[in-house]
Design a protein around this motif. Structure first.
Motif, PDB file in Angstrom:
ATOM      1  N   ILE A 236     107.366  11.348 112.403  1.00  0.00           N
ATOM      2  CA  ILE A 236     107.459  12.751 111.963  1.00  0.00           C
ATOM      3  C   ILE A 236     108.489  12.893 110.843  1.00  0.00           C
ATOM      4  O   ILE A 236     108.266  13.601 109.855  1.00  0.00           O
ATOM      5  CB  ILE A 236     107.814  13.653 113.159  1.00  0.00           C
ATOM      6  CG1 ILE A 236     106.632  13.705 114.142  1.00  0.00           C
ATOM      7  CG2 ILE A 236     108.181  15.061 112.703  1.00  0.00           C
ATOM      8  CD1 ILE A 236     106.993  14.248 115.513  1.00  0.00           C
ATOM      9  N   GLN A 264     101.820  15.524 111.710  1.00  0.00           N
ATOM     10  CA  GLN A 264     103.133  15.699 112.350  1.00  0.00           C
ATOM     11  C   GLN A 264     102.980  16.437 113.680  1.00  0.00           C
ATOM     12  O   GLN A 264     103.548  16.034 114.701  1.00  0.00           O
ATOM     13  CB  GLN A 264     104.065  16.506 111.450  1.00  0.00           C
ATOM     14  CG  GLN A 264     104.743  15.747 110.331  1.00  0.00           C
ATOM     15  CD  GLN A 264     105.698  16.652 109.575  1.00  0.00           C
ATOM     16  OE1 GLN A 264     105.333  17.748 109.140  1.00  0.00           O
ATOM     17  NE2 GLN A 264     106.923  16.212 109.406  1.00  0.00           N
ATOM     18  N   GLN A 265     102.223  17.520 113.651  1.00  0.00           N
ATOM     19  CA  GLN A 265     102.085  18.332 114.862  1.00  0.00           C
ATOM     20  C   GLN A 265     101.291  17.605 115.935  1.00  0.00           C
ATOM     21  O   GLN A 265     101.543  17.796 117.132  1.00  0.00           O
ATOM     22  CB  GLN A 265     101.452  19.681 114.514  1.00  0.00           C
ATOM     23  CG  GLN A 265     102.335  20.535 113.626  1.00  0.00           C
ATOM     24  CD  GLN A 265     102.017  22.007 113.699  1.00  0.00           C
ATOM     25  OE1 GLN A 265     102.882  22.845 113.507  1.00  0.00           O
ATOM     26  NE2 GLN A 265     100.779  22.333 113.983  1.00  0.00           N
ATOM     27  N   LEU A 293     113.172  17.967 115.392  1.00  0.00           N
ATOM     28  CA  LEU A 293     111.832  18.182 114.845  1.00  0.00           C
ATOM     29  C   LEU A 293     111.740  19.502 114.090  1.00  0.00           C
ATOM     30  O   LEU A 293     110.979  19.626 113.129  1.00  0.00           O
ATOM     31  CB  LEU A 293     110.788  18.149 115.972  1.00  0.00           C
ATOM     32  CG  LEU A 293     110.665  16.833 116.751  1.00  0.00           C
ATOM     33  CD1 LEU A 293     109.558  16.933 117.797  1.00  0.00           C
ATOM     34  CD2 LEU A 293     110.405  15.668 115.808  1.00  0.00           C
ATOM     35  N   ALA A 298     108.318  20.609 111.936  1.00  0.00           N
ATOM     36  CA  ALA A 298     107.208  20.150 112.774  1.00  0.00           C
ATOM     37  C   ALA A 298     107.171  20.858 114.129  1.00  0.00           C
ATOM     38  O   ALA A 298     106.202  20.705 114.877  1.00  0.00           O
ATOM     39  CB  ALA A 298     107.315  18.639 112.996  1.00  0.00           C
TER      40      ALA A 298
END
Length: 343
Positions: A236, A264-265, A293, A298
Motif C-alpha cells: 500500500i 490499495q483498498q 494507511l 487508503a
C-alpha cells in the motif's frame, strides 16, 4: 538468446520435473532460450533433480544460495539472465505445449517491452493439461499501447508469471523485486507496467497456475499470515509512491490513479479480513496500522473507488463489511467476537 526463464526454487521436488518437461516441449532450440533456477536453500531433493536436467540440457543453469526468500532468488536469476526477454515462472506451475515460440515472435514483431497472456487455474489433484485452447493464435490482434494507457484499459494482475518482459526495460528502469517482504509481485508489476512505452495483451492460453494446498498463499500458519499483513502494508505504501510519481499530464492519469487506489483498498480489505479470521493483531496494533494507511489515503475504504470484489459480491462487501471496517468501534467489537469463536 531470445528468452530467459527464471525460476526460484524452494522445496518443490514434487513439481519441478513437471515444470521442466513443459519448458522443454516448446519447439525452441537450446540456443534460443535458457532456464535459470536459483535454489533458495531447499531441504528436499529439488536441486538434485535440476542438476540431472542440467547435465542433459546445456540451456539449464542451477544457482544455489542460502535461504533468503523468493525475491532474492528472482533478482539473482535476473542478474544471471542473457535473454532479450525474461519470464518469471514459479516452480510448481507449468506451460502449455509449443506456446513460447509464438509469444516470443509476437513480442519481437511488435517491438514490445511487455506481453501479457492468459492463464488457467488447475487444482493440484487435477489431470495434467498441456494443450493450449487457443485456435489460430497467429490471427489474434495485438493492440500496442503505453503502460499507463494499458493499466487504464485492462488494469493489472499481481503475478509476474502472466507476462514476458524485455530485459532492457528492467535494466533501464531499475525495477527489481523488493526483498524481505510479501506482495512483491504486486509492487513489481505495477512499477513495471506504468514504466513501459510499448506493451500488449494477447488472448493466448499459455500458463497453468496450480493451486497447491498449504502453499504460502493458502497457509493458515500465524507467522505466515502476519507476514502477509505487513506485506500488504508495504505494498500500500509503495502504491502511494507510484501514484505520487505518476505523470499527471497523461490522458489516462485519473483512470490509473483510480486503478491503483482500488488495488490499495483491496489490500486494506484483505488485511482486515485476514486479521479477523486468524486473530492476528491486538486492537492497539491494528489502530497504528490503520493510522498509517490513512496517511497513504487508503483508509477509510471508499466504495466509490472500487477494487473490492465484483458484481453482487462487491455490493455485498461494500454494504455489509465496509461500514464495519470503516468504524473502529465496530471493528473492535468484531475482533472481540472472533476471538470468542473457537478456531
Amino acid at each position: 538468446m531470445k528468452l530467459s526463464i527464471l525460476i526460484p526454487l524452494y522445496n518443490k521436488e514434487k513439481y519441478i520435473e513437471r515444470c521442466f518437461k513443459s519448458l522443454l516441449d516448446q519447439g525452441l532450440s537450446n540456443n534460443e532460450y535458457e532456464i535459470i533456477i536459483v535454489d533458495d536453500g531447499s531441504k528436499d531433493s529439488g536441486a538434485a533433480i535440476v542438476d540431472e536436467y542440467a547435465e542433459k540440457h546445456s540451456n539449464i543453469q542451477l544457482i544455489r544460495q542460502q535461504n533468503q526468500g523468493p525475491s532474492v532468488a528472482r533478482n539473482k536469476c535476473l542478474a544471471a539472465a542473457n535473454g532479450d526477454y525474461v519470464y518469471f515462472l514459479d516452480a510448481d506451475d507449468y506451460l502449455a505445449t509449443n506456446v513460447l515460440r509464438l509469444i516470443i515472435a509476437l513480442a519481437v514483431e511488435n517491438d514490445l517491452e511487455i506481453l501479457e497472456f492468459d492463464t488457467k487455474q488447475i487444482a493440484e489433484s487435477a489431470a495434467l493439461d498441456f494443450d493450449s485452447l487457443t485456435q489460430n493464435p497467429q490471427d489474434l490482434p495485438v493492440l500496442v499501447m503505453d503502460g499507463i494507457s494499458y493499466v487504464a484499459e485492462y488494469g493489472f494482475r499481481n503475478e509476474a508469471w502472466r507476462y514476458i518482459v524485455k530485459r532492457s526495460l528492467l535494466v533501464d528502469a531499475g525495477v527489481r523485486f523488493i526483498e524481505g517482504t510479501l506482495y512483491e509481485d504486486a509492487i513489481f508489476t505495477a512499477s513495471l507496467f506504468i514504466t513501459a512505452h510499448r506493451m500488449a495483451k494477447v488472448d493466448i492460453d499459455v500458463h497453468r497456475y496450480i493451486v497447491v494446498e498449504n502453499s504460502i498463499v493458502t497457509s493458515k500458519d500465524r507467522a505466515h499470515n502476519l507476514k502477509f499483513i505487513h506485506g500488504m502494508v508495504n505494498a500500500i505504501e509503495h502504491f502511494h509512491g507510484l501514484i505520487k510519481d505518476l505523470d499527471s499530464s497523461h490522458v489516462d492519469y485519473n483512470k490509473v490513479v483510480k486503478s491503483l487506489r482500488g488495488r490499495q483498498q483491496a489490500f486494506v480489505f484483505a488485511l482486515l479480513i485476514r486479521t479477523l479470521k486468524y486473530r492476528l493483531l491486538s486492537f492497539k496494533d491494528l489502530k497504528k496500522i490503520l493510522s498509517r494507511l490513512n496517511t497513504y489515503e487508503a483508509y477509510p475504504i471508499d466504495p466509490k473507488i472500487g477494487g473490492i470484489g465484483e458484481g453482487n459480491t462487491r455490493r455485498f462487501y461494500n454494504n455489509f463489511f465496509v461500514p464495519i471496517f470503516n468504524n473502529k468501534t465496530c471493528l473492535f467489537l468484531g475482533m472481540v467476537l472472533m476471538r470468542a469463536v473457537p478456531s
